[in-house]
Enzyme design. Sequence first.
Site, PDB file in Angstrom:
ATOM      1  N   ASP A 118      43.482  43.240  46.092  1.00  0.00           N
ATOM      2  CA  ASP A 118      42.668  43.699  44.977  1.00  0.00           C
ATOM      3  C   ASP A 118      42.380  42.571  43.981  1.00  0.00           C
ATOM      4  O   ASP A 118      42.875  41.454  44.105  1.00  0.00           O
ATOM      5  CB  ASP A 118      43.298  44.918  44.291  1.00  0.00           C
ATOM      6  CG  ASP A 118      44.629  44.626  43.624  1.00  0.00           C
ATOM      7  OD1 ASP A 118      44.813  43.490  43.135  1.00  0.00           O
ATOM      8  OD2 ASP A 118      45.482  45.519  43.575  1.00  0.00           O
ATOM      9  N   TYR A 119      41.580  42.900  43.001  1.00  0.00           N
ATOM     10  CA  TYR A 119      41.061  41.940  42.025  1.00  0.00           C
ATOM     11  C   TYR A 119      42.165  41.124  41.358  1.00  0.00           C
ATOM     12  O   TYR A 119      42.030  39.910  41.161  1.00  0.00           O
ATOM     13  CB  TYR A 119      40.269  42.721  40.966  1.00  0.00           C
ATOM     14  CG  TYR A 119      39.620  41.898  39.885  1.00  0.00           C
ATOM     15  CD1 TYR A 119      38.442  41.190  40.146  1.00  0.00           C
ATOM     16  CD2 TYR A 119      40.151  41.838  38.602  1.00  0.00           C
ATOM     17  CE1 TYR A 119      37.816  40.438  39.155  1.00  0.00           C
ATOM     18  CE2 TYR A 119      39.538  41.099  37.598  1.00  0.00           C
ATOM     19  CZ  TYR A 119      38.372  40.398  37.884  1.00  0.00           C
ATOM     20  OH  TYR A 119      37.767  39.661  36.904  1.00  0.00           O
TER      21      TYR A 119
END
Length: 284
Positions: A118-119
């Site tokens: 994820d980010y």
Amino acid sequence: MGNNDYNKNNDETKTRLNKFISHNSRFSRREADELIKAGKVSIDGKVIGDLSTKVGYKTIVKVNGRTVKVDFKRASTVIVYNKLKGEIVSKKDPQGRRVIYDTISKKFSHFIPIGRLDYASEGLLLLTDDPKIATALMQSDLERVYKIKIEGEVTPAMINAMDNGITLDDATAGAWDNTKTINMEFAPFLGYQIQTSTPKYSKLKVAISEGKNRELRRFFAHFGGKVVDLKRVSFGGINLNNLPSGKTRYLESKEYENLRYFLKEQTKQNRKKQSNEDQFEDEY
């Protein structure tokens, strides 16, 4: 033939239609969804509107009348990328955030990410130009190793769940606000090492066999241990080692050898499973 009929043919590895289009064209997965809903995607001349449709990599798919297919004659390549924090594992981001393809070399722009980080996460991300390898590794139970930092100390409840697994009816803590996955089952960890444990922060090295959506963030958040740092350092025995952040490397010969062995063994297992299913259908 109905849309779901494409999902019944098990003679080759299947993947969702939007993923197939994204992996083999300039379109992102979100754009592929919009094209499907707009009636611009067809299989064997029939328009497909079902987003859940799965296809094999020998299937002829057309977008806007143009064929999207995979060239199986080329040699397969796998690379290791040390993903930076603040990057999205996607070809494009609707919010305009940086994506991994903004960092890696343009010669890898057609490569497929094997799973996602994820980010806010960083570390080892595998990419390949072979959709079959991508699907096989994403669906595997190969060991994934992470270094994580959480708020607070490691509690007995966390240790018990890491040892024995846990099923949560509400696993939304640690998930994205708009998540559609509410309940989640967590298998026992393959291993873990508590490096530090203090009332303020704790550091662990953990090994799991799955790659569910924000799995580790959800797991520790359930016990009040918000994950503040997460870095993947290994996937299926392929290690990040000293690869600098934002850099890529090719697999080494031994890593390719292990990968070929894994794929060969998985093919054997799939054929055995298919044979057993066919026998069951014949008997009943």
